[in-house]
Write an enzyme that holds these catalytic residues in place. Structure first.
Site, PDB file in Angstrom:
ATOM      1  N   ARG A  17       0.801  -1.232   0.000  1.00 16.02           N
ATOM      2  CA  ARG A  17       0.000   0.000   0.000  1.00 16.02           C
ATOM      3  C   ARG A  17       0.830   1.278   0.000  1.00 16.02           C
ATOM      4  O   ARG A  17       0.298   2.362  -0.216  1.00 16.02           O
ATOM      5  CB  ARG A  17      -0.965  -0.012   1.199  1.00 16.02           C
ATOM      6  CG  ARG A  17      -2.186  -0.875   0.946  1.00 16.02           C
ATOM      7  CD  ARG A  17      -3.078  -0.956   2.157  1.00 16.02           C
ATOM      8  NE  ARG A  17      -2.560  -1.900   3.150  1.00 16.02           N
ATOM      9  CZ  ARG A  17      -2.959  -1.937   4.421  1.00 16.02           C
ATOM     10  NH1 ARG A  17      -3.862  -1.063   4.845  1.00 16.02           N
ATOM     11  NH2 ARG A  17      -2.468  -2.824   5.253  1.00 16.02           N
ATOM     12  N   GLY A  82       3.684 -15.982   7.444  1.00 12.54           N
ATOM     13  CA  GLY A  82       3.038 -15.570   8.692  1.00 12.54           C
ATOM     14  C   GLY A  82       4.032 -15.217   9.789  1.00 12.54           C
ATOM     15  O   GLY A  82       5.214 -15.556   9.719  1.00 12.54           O
ATOM     16  N   TYR A 105       7.588  -5.266  15.650  1.00  8.04           N
ATOM     17  CA  TYR A 105       7.485  -5.070  14.199  1.00  8.04           C
ATOM     18  C   TYR A 105       8.394  -3.911  13.781  1.00  8.04           C
ATOM     19  O   TYR A 105       8.615  -2.977  14.558  1.00  8.04           O
ATOM     20  CB  TYR A 105       6.048  -4.718  13.797  1.00  8.04           C
ATOM     21  CG  TYR A 105       5.021  -5.813  14.004  1.00  8.04           C
ATOM     22  CD1 TYR A 105       5.388  -7.126  14.242  1.00  8.04           C
ATOM     23  CD2 TYR A 105       3.663  -5.511  13.927  1.00  8.04           C
ATOM     24  CE1 TYR A 105       4.440  -8.115  14.424  1.00  8.04           C
ATOM     25  CE2 TYR A 105       2.698  -6.491  14.106  1.00  8.04           C
ATOM     26  CZ  TYR A 105       3.089  -7.794  14.361  1.00  8.04           C
ATOM     27  OH  TYR A 105       2.137  -8.754  14.531  1.00  8.04           O
TER      28      TYR A 105
HETATM   29  C1  UD1 Z   1      -0.705  -8.907  13.203  1.00 10.67           C
HETATM   30  C2  UD1 Z   1      -1.216  -9.814  14.302  1.00 10.67           C
HETATM   31  C3  UD1 Z   1      -2.454  -9.195  14.938  1.00 10.67           C
HETATM   32  C4  UD1 Z   1      -2.157  -7.825  15.448  1.00 10.67           C
HETATM   33  C5  UD1 Z   1      -1.564  -6.955  14.349  1.00 10.67           C
HETATM   34  C6  UD1 Z   1      -1.084  -5.647  14.901  1.00 10.67           C
HETATM   35  C7  UD1 Z   1      -0.672 -12.082  13.640  1.00 10.67           C
HETATM   36  C8  UD1 Z   1      -1.167 -13.337  13.053  1.00 10.67           C
HETATM   37  N1  UD1 Z   1      -1.531 -11.098  13.715  1.00 10.67           N
HETATM   38  O1  UD1 Z   1      -1.689  -8.895  12.187  1.00 10.67           O
HETATM   39  O2  UD1 Z   1      -2.905 -10.011  15.997  1.00 10.67           O
HETATM   40  O3  UD1 Z   1      -3.320  -7.216  15.949  1.00 10.67           O
HETATM   41  O4  UD1 Z   1      -0.445  -7.617  13.745  1.00 10.67           O
HETATM   42  O5  UD1 Z   1      -0.645  -4.834  13.873  1.00 10.67           O
HETATM   43  O6  UD1 Z   1       0.481 -12.030  14.041  1.00 10.67           O
HETATM   44  N2  UD1 Z   1       5.692 -10.278   8.929  1.00 10.67           N
HETATM   45  C9  UD1 Z   1       6.815 -10.966   8.572  1.00 10.67           C
HETATM   46  N3  UD1 Z   1       6.687 -12.170   7.977  1.00 10.67           N
HETATM   47  C10 UD1 Z   1       5.477 -12.730   7.738  1.00 10.67           C
HETATM   48  C11 UD1 Z   1       4.323 -12.022   8.115  1.00 10.67           C
HETATM   49  C12 UD1 Z   1       4.462 -10.789   8.715  1.00 10.67           C
HETATM   50  O7  UD1 Z   1       7.930 -10.493   8.754  1.00 10.67           O
HETATM   51  O8  UD1 Z   1       5.449 -13.840   7.210  1.00 10.67           O
HETATM   52  C13 UD1 Z   1       5.812  -8.967   9.564  1.00 10.67           C
HETATM   53  C14 UD1 Z   1       5.283  -7.855   8.693  1.00 10.67           C
HETATM   54  O9  UD1 Z   1       6.336  -7.253   7.958  1.00 10.67           O
HETATM   55  C15 UD1 Z   1       4.716  -6.889   9.697  1.00 10.67           C
HETATM   56  C16 UD1 Z   1       4.322  -7.759  10.873  1.00 10.67           C
HETATM   57  O10 UD1 Z   1       5.039  -8.958  10.723  1.00 10.67           O
HETATM   58  O11 UD1 Z   1       5.672  -5.959  10.150  1.00 10.67           O
HETATM   59  C17 UD1 Z   1       2.818  -7.991  10.955  1.00 10.67           C
HETATM   60  O12 UD1 Z   1       2.403  -8.702   9.849  1.00 10.67           O
HETATM   61  P1  UD1 Z   1       0.972  -8.483   9.196  1.00 10.67           P
HETATM   62  O13 UD1 Z   1       0.799  -9.466   8.137  1.00 10.67           O
HETATM   63  O14 UD1 Z   1       0.792  -7.062   8.863  1.00 10.67           O
HETATM   64  O15 UD1 Z   1       0.020  -8.888  10.418  1.00 10.67           O
HETATM   65  P2  UD1 Z   1      -1.420  -8.333  10.689  1.00 10.67           P
HETATM   66  O16 UD1 Z   1      -2.374  -8.995   9.803  1.00 10.67           O
HETATM   67  O17 UD1 Z   1      -1.412  -6.861  10.723  1.00 10.67           O
END
Ligand code: UD1
Ligand code: CA
Length: 478
Positions: A17, A82, A105
């Site tokens: 985005r 994930g 994060y």
């Molecule tokens: C996640 C949480 C959610 C929380 C929210 C807060 C999970 C399953 N959910 O959801 O409970 O309320 O954050 O913002 O954890 N990332 C990786 N590798 C991956 C996936 C994600 O490095 O495979 C990193 C992303 O870069 C990001 C963070 O983890 O910085 C969160 O990932 P994102 O997919 O945005 O999770 P949300 O759906 O927002």
């Protein structure tokens, strides 16, 4: 605590985005990348180990993290399966499972070190296997919900897409920031499944798994929820940038800086200000700018990586990598380019551009001039409209003007050239040869007043009809 603390920074996500060629976590507010802010908060805890998980655009993100925190371990998550999967990769890269593990994060730039420290302390005090930093928000849409039982104990975190209508009404959300007992984490990670709406390995599932094993789980709400907010697009980035700036400006005011208009004053994270500095409206202090006490900066001024001495005055100026000493005065309307150094009590005035210019104590360049690649001695005055012609079309050359010199208006100093101490130059001089100390240099022929041959027509139509300036009478200069 610090000695057995590992911090995992998740920064593998895509950031679609942002619609940008720059990776999301590298977008800047307050003069630092988002992940740079997070690393600074993390660094405040002095952890034994920091592991950053990189994936998308890792050729940009990896080197940046290395530059900000050279000791950080980089773990590559080639495919984003994930947050649980990401943490598993990080734990493998860290190679330890003892102590405490914090997960943050990379895109939450307002996060503060003291928040993380307080959270880790709560986690320890409650002897939890896993703790989540939570927050109560108006609109919980998109976040994982904290599900508590009647006693108020945390049962699970349920993601938006997997939540029941009743669970969707829960306004306590998980920030994504976790604290784990290292051994529990190592044990639980392989047991996380991906049987959910997204088909991902959710780190949030560790909470339910800990409960099933009869372990203690904590959710500690933070009041200042914005500290855990990420920027997913540029609207959110600007929102967080404004809030960060508000916090920085407020802090400087509490530390004794007068800010006339906080709303139009921008101060980046690494700027340092002394008490009794005054900032006037529309001032931006960027990079590693330092301003000493009683200096007045603004209005309408941008300084990047500049040093302003005590009591100096900087009005309507754009400056970069410039040093303005104590009691000096700059502006209005000056452009200070890199390598400008103005001495104590000196002046760079109106419509003056400077570059690689050492202007001595008490020396003045008051009006309409360009000073490039020059040294100007103490208490010298440079006449209005002087150009230091430093460029011969191929190379740049240096000009030296000694101490106590007074040069005339509208001069050109053709570098390399040197004007001695106490020397003077006449108005309009083009100085091509060195001027010995104390001498007066004049150039150009004597003035000639030529009598007009045709009677002058006073009407407006006569413009250009007379002989003067039409070349006819020119005899050539010697
Ligand atoms: C996640 C949480 C959610 C929380 C929210 C807060 C999970 C399953 N959910 O959801 O409970 O309320 O954050 O913002 O954890 N990332 C990786 N590798 C991956 C996936 C994600 O490095 O495979 C990193 C992303 O870069 C990001 C963070 O983890 O910085 C969160 O990932 P994102 O997919 O945005 O999770 P949300 O759906 O927002
Ligand atoms: Ca997110």
């Amino acid at each position: 605590m610090a000695s057995d603390l590992t911090v995992i920074v998740l920064a593998a996500g895509g950031g679609t985005r942002m619609k940008s060629k720059t990776a999301k976590v590298l977008h800047e507010i307050g003069g630092r990348s988002m992940v740079g802010h997070v690393l600074s908060a993390v660094g405040a805890l002095e952890p034994a180990k920091v592991v950053a998980v990189v994936g998308h655009q890792r050729e940009q993100v990896g080197p940046h993290i290395r530059a900000v925190m050279p000791d950080a371990v980089l773990a590559v998550q080639a495919e984003q399966q994930g947050t649980g999967h990401a943490v598993r990769i990080a734990v493998e890269a860290a190679g330890t499972s003892s102590g405490t593990v914090l997960v943050v994060y990379g895109d939450t730039p307002l996060l503060e070190g003291r928040t993380l420290r307080a959270f880790a302390q709560e986690h320890h005090a409650a002897e939890c296997a896993v703790s989540v930093l939570s927050g109560v928000v108006e609109d919980p849409f998109g976040y994982g919900r904290i599900v508590r039982n009647e006693e108020g104990d945390v049962e699970a975190i349920v993601e938006e897409r997997d939540a029941s209508p009743l669970q969707r009404d829960i306004r306590e959300i998980g920030s994504g920031i976790f604290a784990f007992d290292g051994e529990f984490l190592a044990d639980v990670l392989p047991r996380i499944g991906n049987d959910n709406a997204k088909g991902e390995y959710y780190l949030t599932d560790t909470v339910g798994l800990a409960r099933e094993a009869g372990l203690t789980v904590g959710a500690f709400p933070i009041e200042d929820v914005i500290q855990t907010e990420g920027a997913n697009d540029r609207v959110q980035l600007a929102h967080l940038g404004r809030e960060l700036n508000r916090r920085i400006v407020d802090q400087w005011m509490r530390d004794g800086v007068t800010v006339m208009d906080p709303a139009t004053t921008w101060i980046e994270s690494d700027v340092r200000l002394a008490p009794d500095v005054v900032l006037l409206p529309n001032t931006q202090l960027l990079g590693a700018t330092v301003v000493a006490e009683d200096a007045v900066v603004g209005p309408d001024t941008t300084l990047k990586d500049c040093e302003v001495g005590a009591g100096a005055r900087v009005v309507r100026v754009h400056g970069e990598l410039a040093v303005v000493a104590e009691g000096a005065s700059v502006g209005p309307y000056s452009y200070l380019r890199p390598g400008t150094e103005l001495g104590t009590g000196g002046k760079i005035g109106t419509f003056v551009e400077t570059k690689n210019a050492h202007i001595g104590a008490g020396a003045k360049v008051p009006h309409l001039s360009y000073v490039g690649d020059a040294t100007i001695g103490e208490h010298t005055n440079i006449g209005a409209g002087t150009i230091f012609a430093n460029y011969d079309g191929t190379h740049k050359h240096h000009t030296t003007v000694g101490k106590g010199a007074k040069t005339g208006a509208n001069n050109t100093f053709v570098a390399p050239v040197s004007i001695g101490d106490g020397a003077m130059t006449g108005g309009g001089a083009v100085v091509r040869r060195d001027v010995p100390p104390g001498n007066l240099a004049v150039s150009g022929g004597p003035q000639r007043n030529l009598e007009r041959r045709v009677p002058r027509d006073p009407g407006p139509a006569s413009t250009g009809d007379g002989p003067i300036g039409d070349g006819e009478s020119a005899e050539g200069e010697s």
